[in-house]
Structure formats: structure tokens, C-alpha cells
Design a protein around this motif. Structure first.
Motif, PDB file in Angstrom:
ATOM      1  N   SER A  21       1.060  -1.156  -0.063  1.00 40.42           N
ATOM      2  CA  SER A  21       0.189   0.020  -0.270  1.00 40.42           C
ATOM      3  C   SER A  21       0.696   1.276  -0.306  1.00 40.42           C
ATOM      4  CB  SER A  21      -1.148  -0.270   1.100  1.00 40.42           C
ATOM      5  OG  SER A  21      -0.178  -0.143   2.143  1.00 40.42           O
ATOM      6  N   ASN A  22       2.566   1.096   0.547  1.00 38.62           N
ATOM      7  CA  ASN A  22       3.213   2.386  -0.023  1.00 38.62           C
ATOM      8  C   ASN A  22       3.901   2.872  -1.291  1.00 38.62           C
ATOM      9  OD1 ASN A  22       3.576   2.471   2.616  1.00 38.62           O
ATOM     10  ND2 ASN A  22       4.998   0.679   2.818  1.00 38.62           N
ATOM     11  N   TYR A  23       3.062   2.271  -2.537  1.00 39.13           N
ATOM     12  CA  TYR A  23       3.365   2.125  -4.055  1.00 39.13           C
ATOM     13  C   TYR A  23       1.987   2.033  -4.244  1.00 39.13           C
ATOM     14  CZ  TYR A  23       6.996   0.366  -1.391  1.00 39.13           C
ATOM     15  OH  TYR A  23       8.528   0.037  -0.881  1.00 39.13           O
TER      16      TYR A  23
ATOM     17  N   ILE B 108      -1.800   2.259 -10.988  1.00 38.95           N
ATOM     18  CA  ILE B 108      -2.911   2.224 -10.473  1.00 38.95           C
ATOM     19  C   ILE B 108      -2.296   3.008  -8.788  1.00 38.95           C
ATOM     20  CG2 ILE B 108      -2.236  -0.766  -8.620  1.00 38.95           C
ATOM     21  CD1 ILE B 108      -5.155  -0.557  -8.751  1.00 38.95           C
ATOM     22  N   SER B 109      -3.317   3.631  -8.260  1.00 42.18           N
ATOM     23  CA  SER B 109      -3.316   4.712  -7.078  1.00 42.18           C
ATOM     24  C   SER B 109      -2.655   3.549  -6.006  1.00 42.18           C
ATOM     25  CB  SER B 109      -4.037   5.509  -7.168  1.00 42.18           C
ATOM     26  OG  SER B 109      -4.773   4.878  -6.843  1.00 42.18           O
TER      27      SER B 109
ATOM     28  N   ARG C  29      -6.157  -4.043  -7.170  1.00 41.82           N
ATOM     29  CA  ARG C  29      -5.146  -4.749  -6.228  1.00 41.82           C
ATOM     30  C   ARG C  29      -6.017  -4.775  -4.643  1.00 41.82           C
ATOM     31  NH1 ARG C  29      -1.557   0.391  -5.456  1.00 41.82           N
ATOM     32  NH2 ARG C  29      -0.613  -0.886  -3.670  1.00 41.82           N
ATOM     33  N   ASP C  30      -4.553  -6.117  -3.379  1.00 43.24           N
ATOM     34  CA  ASP C  30      -5.485  -6.680  -3.025  1.00 43.24           C
ATOM     35  C   ASP C  30      -4.384  -5.854  -1.786  1.00 43.24           C
ATOM     36  OD1 ASP C  30      -6.709  -9.076  -1.586  1.00 43.24           O
ATOM     37  OD2 ASP C  30      -6.251  -7.413  -0.283  1.00 43.24           O
ATOM     38  N   ASN C  31      -4.386  -4.655  -0.851  1.00 46.48           N
ATOM     39  CA  ASN C  31      -2.921  -4.306  -0.001  1.00 46.48           C
ATOM     40  C   ASN C  31      -3.239  -5.493   1.202  1.00 46.48           C
ATOM     41  OD1 ASN C  31      -2.955  -2.173  -1.784  1.00 46.48           O
ATOM     42  ND2 ASN C  31      -3.656  -0.782  -1.051  1.00 46.48           N
ATOM     43  N   ALA C  32      -3.879  -5.859   1.599  1.00 47.80           N
ATOM     44  CA  ALA C  32      -4.468  -6.807   2.385  1.00 47.80           C
ATOM     45  C   ALA C  32      -3.448  -8.356   2.233  1.00 47.80           C
ATOM     46  CB  ALA C  32      -5.627  -7.453   3.125  1.00 47.80           C
TER      47      ALA C  32
END
Length: 125
Positions: free
Chosen positions: A30-32, A51-52, A72-75
Motif C-alpha cells: 500500500s506504500n506504492y 493503479i494508485s 490490488r489487494d493491499n491486505a
């Protein structure tokens, strides 16, 4: 530093689908800002999609708009690219990349700080 590993490439007939995954380790994804690029034999690496950090904003190259979807799936620390209606001209090595900077200049490969090793996608006619 983040380590990226792509998977999901393969051989598919024209009109078929593939889903590429990009799994991250070392730091939270999630930092990127995340992007996908591709490079066909004899050609330069080209931007495909990005993607943001939140996943709210996405952008696509005209050549894949309406056929590819990035999410994306940040988890799960993973970014995906769903590729539908594949064409022979989509044949390339696909790379995912991570950008530490802001949501801008995302189409330029030099804007990205970390890269995966790539996964081959081959679309037969």
C-alpha cells in the motif's frame, strides 16, 4: 525495499484470458503506486496500466483499454491484472513495478523504483 514476483503468464489462444499476479514482500504494498509494463521481442518496454495506492485511480494504455483491468489487494500485498480478449500483439514479457513517488508520471518506466523479474505471455493466433 520491496521484492516483487510476477506469476500467471502462459500460452493462450487469441480471444482468451489470463490473470497476472504480482506478489510483494519486504514492505507493505500500500506504500506504492503499482504499474504493469510489457516488452515484446525487439521492442522497448511499454506502459500497460497503473493503479494508485488506494486502488481508486487507474490508468490504461489505449492498446489495452477495455480489455485489461488492474486491481490490488493491499491486505494480500498483491496486485493483479486481468487480461481479456487477448490478441497476438499482446505477446510480451510482462513486468510489475512499484513506485514510491506520487501518483504522477506513472507511464514512464524510469519513474518506478522496483521491478519484478517478468512473466511471459504468449497469445497464439
Amino acid at each position: 525495499q520491496v521484492h516483487l514476483v510476477e506469476s500467471g503468464g502462459g500460452l493462450v489462444q487469441a480471444g482468451g484470458s489470463l490473470r497476472l499476479s504480482c506478489a510483494a514482500s519486504g514492505r507493505t504494498l500500500s506504500n506504492y503506486v503499482m504499474g504493469w509494463f510489457r516488452q515484446a521481442p525487439g521492442k522497448e518496454r511499454e506502459f500497460v496500466t497503473a493503479i494508485s495506492r488506494s486502488g481508486i485511480s487507474t490508468v490504461y494504455a489505449d492498446s489495452v483499454k477495455g480489455r485489461f483491468t488492474i486491481f490490488r489487494d493491499n491486505a494480500a500485498n498483491t496486485v493483479y491484472m486481468q487480461m481479456n480478449s487477448l490478441k497476438p500483439e499482446d505477446t510480451a514479457v510482462y513486468y510489475c513495478a512499484a513506485r514510491e513517488g506520487p501518483w504522477s508520471t506513472y507511464v514512464y518506466s524510469r519513474a518506478y523504483d522496483y521491478w519484478g523479474q517478468g512473466t511471459q505471455v504468449t497469445v497464439s493466433s
